[in-house]
Design a protein around this motif. Structure first.
Motif, PDB file in Angstrom:
ATOM      1  N   VAL A   7       1.028  -1.163  -0.123  1.00 27.80           N
ATOM      2  CA  VAL A   7       0.604   0.186  -0.500  1.00 27.80           C
ATOM      3  C   VAL A   7       1.373   1.041   0.086  1.00 27.80           C
ATOM      4  O   VAL A   7       2.207   1.305   0.922  1.00 27.80           O
ATOM      5  N   ALA A   8       0.738   2.158  -0.807  1.00 24.64           N
ATOM      6  CA  ALA A   8       1.093   3.353  -1.048  1.00 24.64           C
ATOM      7  C   ALA A   8       0.896   4.673   0.278  1.00 24.64           C
ATOM      8  O   ALA A   8      -0.344   4.443   1.087  1.00 24.64           O
ATOM      9  N   THR A   9       1.586   5.459   0.977  1.00 31.69           N
ATOM     10  CA  THR A   9       1.681   6.067   2.033  1.00 31.69           C
ATOM     11  C   THR A   9       1.468   7.680   1.453  1.00 31.69           C
ATOM     12  O   THR A   9       0.807   8.289   2.342  1.00 31.69           O
ATOM     13  N   GLY A  10       1.416   7.948   0.431  1.00 31.19           N
ATOM     14  CA  GLY A  10       1.391   8.831  -0.714  1.00 31.19           C
ATOM     15  C   GLY A  10       2.101   9.727  -0.372  1.00 31.19           C
ATOM     16  O   GLY A  10       2.464  11.130  -1.254  1.00 31.19           O
ATOM     17  N   ARG A  11       3.811   9.491  -0.009  1.00 31.11           N
ATOM     18  CA  ARG A  11       4.436   9.879  -0.058  1.00 31.11           C
ATOM     19  C   ARG A  11       5.558   9.405  -1.208  1.00 31.11           C
ATOM     20  O   ARG A  11       5.797   8.480  -1.516  1.00 31.11           O
ATOM     21  N   ALA A  12       6.676  11.073  -2.207  1.00 30.60           N
ATOM     22  CA  ALA A  12       7.417  10.418  -2.930  1.00 30.60           C
ATOM     23  C   ALA A  12       8.524  10.901  -2.863  1.00 30.60           C
ATOM     24  O   ALA A  12       7.905  12.385  -2.442  1.00 30.60           O
ATOM     25  N   ARG A  13       9.469  10.721  -3.880  1.00 30.84           N
ATOM     26  CA  ARG A  13      10.582  11.435  -3.606  1.00 30.84           C
ATOM     27  C   ARG A  13      10.992  11.775  -5.063  1.00 30.84           C
ATOM     28  O   ARG A  13      11.378  11.002  -5.183  1.00 30.84           O
ATOM     29  N   MET A  14      11.977  12.883  -5.290  1.00 30.39           N
ATOM     30  CA  MET A  14      12.937  12.582  -6.665  1.00 30.39           C
ATOM     31  C   MET A  14      13.859  12.833  -6.440  1.00 30.39           C
ATOM     32  O   MET A  14      14.462  13.199  -5.673  1.00 30.39           O
ATOM     33  N   LEU A  15      15.209  11.243  -7.050  1.00 30.16           N
ATOM     34  CA  LEU A  15      16.152  11.397  -6.793  1.00 30.16           C
ATOM     35  C   LEU A  15      16.608  12.147  -8.288  1.00 30.16           C
ATOM     36  O   LEU A  15      16.427  12.520  -9.015  1.00 30.16           O
ATOM     37  N   THR A  16      18.140  12.209  -8.692  1.00 29.80           N
ATOM     38  CA  THR A  16      18.832  12.639  -9.708  1.00 29.80           C
ATOM     39  C   THR A  16      17.720  11.922 -11.138  1.00 29.80           C
ATOM     40  O   THR A  16      17.557  12.512 -12.073  1.00 29.80           O
ATOM     41  N   GLN A  17      18.060  10.444 -10.997  1.00 25.05           N
ATOM     42  CA  GLN A  17      17.233   9.854 -12.447  1.00 25.05           C
ATOM     43  C   GLN A  17      16.488   8.864 -11.583  1.00 25.05           C
ATOM     44  O   GLN A  17      16.449   7.980 -12.850  1.00 25.05           O
ATOM     45  N   SER A  18      15.817   9.282 -10.445  1.00 24.65           N
ATOM     46  CA  SER A  18      14.763   8.125 -10.230  1.00 24.65           C
ATOM     47  C   SER A  18      13.848   8.587  -9.312  1.00 24.65           C
ATOM     48  O   SER A  18      13.724   9.502  -8.160  1.00 24.65           O
ATOM     49  N   ILE A  19      12.701   8.327  -9.759  1.00 21.86           N
ATOM     50  CA  ILE A  19      11.373   8.579  -8.466  1.00 21.86           C
ATOM     51  C   ILE A  19      10.811   7.129  -7.748  1.00 21.86           C
ATOM     52  O   ILE A  19      10.980   6.679  -7.987  1.00 21.86           O
TER      53      ILE A  19
ATOM     54  N   VAL B 113       5.939   2.912   0.921  1.00 22.80           N
ATOM     55  CA  VAL B 113       4.534   1.754   0.550  1.00 22.80           C
ATOM     56  C   VAL B 113       4.972   1.035   1.994  1.00 22.80           C
ATOM     57  O   VAL B 113       5.938   1.191   2.837  1.00 22.80           O
ATOM     58  N   ILE B 114       3.929   0.643   2.360  1.00 27.96           N
ATOM     59  CA  ILE B 114       4.278  -0.680   3.988  1.00 27.96           C
ATOM     60  C   ILE B 114       3.182  -2.145   3.069  1.00 27.96           C
ATOM     61  O   ILE B 114       2.751  -2.440   2.548  1.00 27.96           O
ATOM     62  N   THR B 115       4.208  -2.572   3.438  1.00 32.25           N
ATOM     63  CA  THR B 115       4.472  -4.805   2.452  1.00 32.25           C
ATOM     64  C   THR B 115       3.348  -5.164   3.316  1.00 32.25           C
ATOM     65  O   THR B 115       2.925  -4.002   4.807  1.00 32.25           O
ATOM     66  N   PRO B 116       2.581  -6.086   3.074  1.00 26.26           N
ATOM     67  CA  PRO B 116       1.833  -6.869   4.146  1.00 26.26           C
ATOM     68  C   PRO B 116       2.704  -7.632   5.581  1.00 26.26           C
ATOM     69  O   PRO B 116       2.303  -8.481   6.337  1.00 26.26           O
ATOM     70  N   ASP B 117       3.651  -7.055   5.398  1.00 25.80           N
ATOM     71  CA  ASP B 117       4.452  -7.508   6.849  1.00 25.80           C
ATOM     72  C   ASP B 117       4.178  -6.172   7.578  1.00 25.80           C
ATOM     73  O   ASP B 117       5.046  -6.171   8.678  1.00 25.80           O
ATOM     74  N   ASP B 118       3.612  -5.118   7.485  1.00 25.59           N
ATOM     75  CA  ASP B 118       3.618  -3.776   8.606  1.00 25.59           C
ATOM     76  C   ASP B 118       5.130  -3.067   8.313  1.00 25.59           C
ATOM     77  O   ASP B 118       4.989  -2.413   9.310  1.00 25.59           O
ATOM     78  N   ILE B 119       6.076  -3.371   7.309  1.00 28.50           N
ATOM     79  CA  ILE B 119       7.097  -2.559   7.662  1.00 28.50           C
ATOM     80  C   ILE B 119       6.982  -1.327   6.363  1.00 28.50           C
ATOM     81  O   ILE B 119       6.751  -2.002   4.806  1.00 28.50           O
TER      82      ILE B 119
END
Length: 301
Positions: A155-167, A171-177
């Motif tokens: 599941v997405a948390t709604g936060r995103a970060r942009m690096l030099t060559q990637s976005i 997320v929250i995994t099924p293990d709640d990580i």
């Protein structure tokens, strides 16, 4: 008589002095430079890897035997060599149980991100690989969890970060990580349709191949855009299996439609005299993570 006795004593004393110094004249007391070399081993600490090296060490032992007025010198040299030992230490971070503060994240905040709570799917990851979930955005951060090539329950948390060559998406995994994944390997699962007739029409008949991998690739290539300017990759995400029918699944990533990030085609093959012919092809639209379907399992918008 006394004078003669004194003379004899003097002569004997002179002979004794001469005999005493004979051996010293024949002994070589000069050591050549480099006969004995002493090397001190050093240890250089590093962040991840520590290497301790003991360089080769040579020691020289010299013994001297003197007989009569002449002397004989015998030298014996022994060499001891040590080997290099390398020790690697890896530090593993504990899985994060909550989001990292913005101040600790690399890159810059990216305004566009999947909606908080949006369910994402892995796309474009080969069947024998996984999508790494990392502690922070970037491949240099620790892996805190992994997702299978067909995982569709993180599941997405709604936060995103942009690096030099990637976005990257948080997320929250099924293990709640909590962790971060590369956006290029995510999508939102859309509608699934039977694409058998479309494939048969495009190929001009029912395709056949020597094995399921080849049959699946043939079908996947039909779904790839013909435009050479579109950067498309075809990835086997589920390896071939054989029961009553053969099965294999491919992702076709990179399409001309902005709303569809990829299509996933699940191919069923009918065994026939050493070959496989197409039985059916189920095609699932993998919607762009930002746009998604209007409703779960619906068409991409």
């Amino acid at each position: 008589m006394k004078r003669h006795t004194t003379l004899v004593v003097v002569i004997l004393s002179m002979l004794a002095a001469v005999l005493t110094t004979c051996g010293d004249d024949a002994v070589d007391t000069t050591a050549a430079a480099g006969d004995v070399t002493t090397t001190v081993a050093t240890t250089t600490p590093a962040t991840v890897t520590t290497t301790t090296t003991a360089p080769p060490t040579t020691s020289t032992t010299t013994s001297t035997t003197t007989t009569g007025p002449a002397s004989t010198t015998t030298s014996t040299t022994s060499t001891t060599t040590t080997t290099t030992t390398t020790t690697t230490t890896t530090t593993t971070l504990p899985p994060p149980t909550g989001p990292l503060p913005e101040v600790l994240l690399p890159g810059t905040a990216f305004d566009l991100s999947p909606a908080e709570g949006a369910v994402l799917s892995v796309v474009g990851v080969q069947y024998d690989d996984v999508l790494n979930v990392r502690h922070a955005p970037g491949t240099n951060y620790a892996i805190v969890d992994t997702l299978a090539p067909t995982a569709n329950d993180f599941v997405a948390t709604g936060r995103a970060r942009m690096l030099t060559q990637s976005i990257w998406w948080e997320v929250i995994t099924p293990d709640d990580i909590y962790g971060w994944v590369s956006s290029r390997f995510t999508a939102r699962e859309g509608v699934t349709d039977d694409g058998t007739s479309f494939v048969v029409e495009r190929l001009g008949g029912i395709p056949q191949a020597a094995d399921m991998a080849a049959l699946g690739l043939l079908v996947a290539e039909v779904l790839a855009p013909a435009d050479p300017d579109v950067n498309t990759s075809i990835v086997m995400v589920v390896a071939p299996s054989l029961g009553d029918l053969g099965e294999v699944t491919y992702d076709v990533v990179g399409l001309a439609d902005d709303s569809v990030h990829a299509v996933r085609v699940h191919v069923f093959g009918q065994p026939d005299a050493g070959t496989f012919s197409l039985g059916s092809a189920e095609i699932t639209n993998m919607c762009d993570s930002l746009r998604g379907p209007a409703e779960p399992g619906g068409p991409c918008v």
